[in-house]
Motif scaffolding. Sequence first.
Motif, PDB file in Angstrom:
ATOM      1  N   SER A  90       0.829  -1.201   0.000  1.00  0.00           N
ATOM      2  CA  SER A  90       0.000   0.000   0.000  1.00  0.00           C
ATOM      3  C   SER A  90       0.870   1.261   0.000  1.00  0.00           C
ATOM      4  O   SER A  90       0.597   2.220  -0.727  1.00  0.00           O
ATOM      5  CB  SER A  90      -0.930  -0.012   1.212  1.00  0.00           C
ATOM      6  N   LEU A  91       1.927   1.248   0.811  1.00  0.00           N
ATOM      7  CA  LEU A  91       2.849   2.386   0.817  1.00  0.00           C
ATOM      8  C   LEU A  91       3.570   2.534  -0.514  1.00  0.00           C
ATOM      9  O   LEU A  91       3.771   3.651  -0.993  1.00  0.00           O
ATOM     10  CB  LEU A  91       3.870   2.236   1.951  1.00  0.00           C
ATOM     11  N   ALA A  94       1.359   4.239  -2.865  1.00  0.00           N
ATOM     12  CA  ALA A  94       1.251   5.659  -2.506  1.00  0.00           C
ATOM     13  C   ALA A  94       2.480   6.424  -2.982  1.00  0.00           C
ATOM     14  O   ALA A  94       2.357   7.527  -3.523  1.00  0.00           O
ATOM     15  CB  ALA A  94       1.091   5.806  -0.997  1.00  0.00           C
ATOM     16  N   LYS A  97       2.389   7.052  -6.506  1.00  0.00           N
ATOM     17  CA  LYS A  97       1.205   7.831  -6.863  1.00  0.00           C
ATOM     18  C   LYS A  97       0.280   7.045  -7.794  1.00  0.00           C
ATOM     19  O   LYS A  97      -0.220   7.559  -8.800  1.00  0.00           O
ATOM     20  CB  LYS A  97       1.590   9.176  -7.450  1.00  0.00           C
ATOM     21  N   ARG A  98       0.086   5.754  -7.428  1.00  0.00           N
ATOM     22  CA  ARG A  98      -0.783   4.861  -8.191  1.00  0.00           C
ATOM     23  C   ARG A  98      -1.795   4.211  -7.244  1.00  0.00           C
ATOM     24  O   ARG A  98      -1.750   3.007  -7.011  1.00  0.00           O
ATOM     25  CB  ARG A  98       0.054   3.781  -8.868  1.00  0.00           C
ATOM     26  N   PRO A  99      -2.706   4.991  -6.667  1.00  0.00           N
ATOM     27  CA  PRO A  99      -3.660   4.406  -5.711  1.00  0.00           C
ATOM     28  C   PRO A  99      -4.534   3.345  -6.371  1.00  0.00           C
ATOM     29  O   PRO A  99      -4.732   3.357  -7.592  1.00  0.00           O
ATOM     30  CB  PRO A  99      -4.486   5.603  -5.254  1.00  0.00           C
ATOM     31  N   THR A 112      -9.050   3.039  -0.460  1.00  0.00           N
ATOM     32  CA  THR A 112      -8.039   3.276  -1.482  1.00  0.00           C
ATOM     33  C   THR A 112      -6.679   3.099  -0.837  1.00  0.00           C
ATOM     34  O   THR A 112      -6.438   3.612   0.259  1.00  0.00           O
ATOM     35  CB  THR A 112      -8.182   4.692  -2.068  1.00  0.00           C
ATOM     36  N   SER A 113      -5.806   2.368  -1.520  1.00  0.00           N
ATOM     37  CA  SER A 113      -4.477   2.118  -0.971  1.00  0.00           C
ATOM     38  C   SER A 113      -3.766   3.429  -0.683  1.00  0.00           C
ATOM     39  O   SER A 113      -3.985   4.431  -1.360  1.00  0.00           O
ATOM     40  CB  SER A 113      -3.647   1.287  -1.959  1.00  0.00           C
ATOM     41  N   GLY A 114      -2.946   3.416   0.340  1.00  0.00           N
ATOM     42  CA  GLY A 114      -2.204   4.614   0.711  1.00  0.00           C
ATOM     43  C   GLY A 114      -1.732   4.526   2.144  1.00  0.00           C
ATOM     44  O   GLY A 114      -1.847   3.478   2.788  1.00  0.00           O
ATOM     45  N   PRO A 115      -1.214   5.621   2.668  1.00  0.00           N
ATOM     46  CA  PRO A 115      -0.666   5.617   4.028  1.00  0.00           C
ATOM     47  C   PRO A 115      -1.686   5.218   5.103  1.00  0.00           C
ATOM     48  O   PRO A 115      -1.340   4.536   6.059  1.00  0.00           O
ATOM     49  CB  PRO A 115      -0.194   7.061   4.228  1.00  0.00           C
TER      50      PRO A 115
END
Length: 147
Positions: A90-91, A94, A97-99, A112-115
């Motif tokens: 997921s990180l 992020a 920059k491809r959520p 949504t994937s990310g921090p």
Amino acid sequence: MWWLAVGLKVLIGMIFLSAGVSKAMRRSSLERMVRHHGIHNPLLVRLVSNGLLTAEITIGGILLIAWSRLGIRIGSAGAIALLLIFAALSLRLALLKRPFRCQCSPLLAGHTSGPAVALRNLGLAALTGMLFFLHLDESGIATWTIT
């Protein structure tokens, strides 16, 4: 302490079981997610997808039915490993920059994937670590153990 151990076991087991079943029911979304991570060979996409959903269902099942110290530790260790991998992936998305909009578990809702997802998975890994070190004896009493 007993309720904590049983509650963690059931919560984490249900999260993994529901995520695996959800992935099995939404195979196209799962395969799209695998491709989004850079795996494009159709055979590898299928193998990774099947392996992931099988691992989640197995880990969830183990945590829901295991009462032995060994069974709980096996299920917990598998859950921790997958949660750490999911957090790292997921990180990675992020940072690139491809959520990716994930609908992997009805218990965790779409996200949504990310921090934030990485932090959630790290928190679940920490809770699962607590479960790894909890021991239920034959009488159902829970104690902390490091061995």
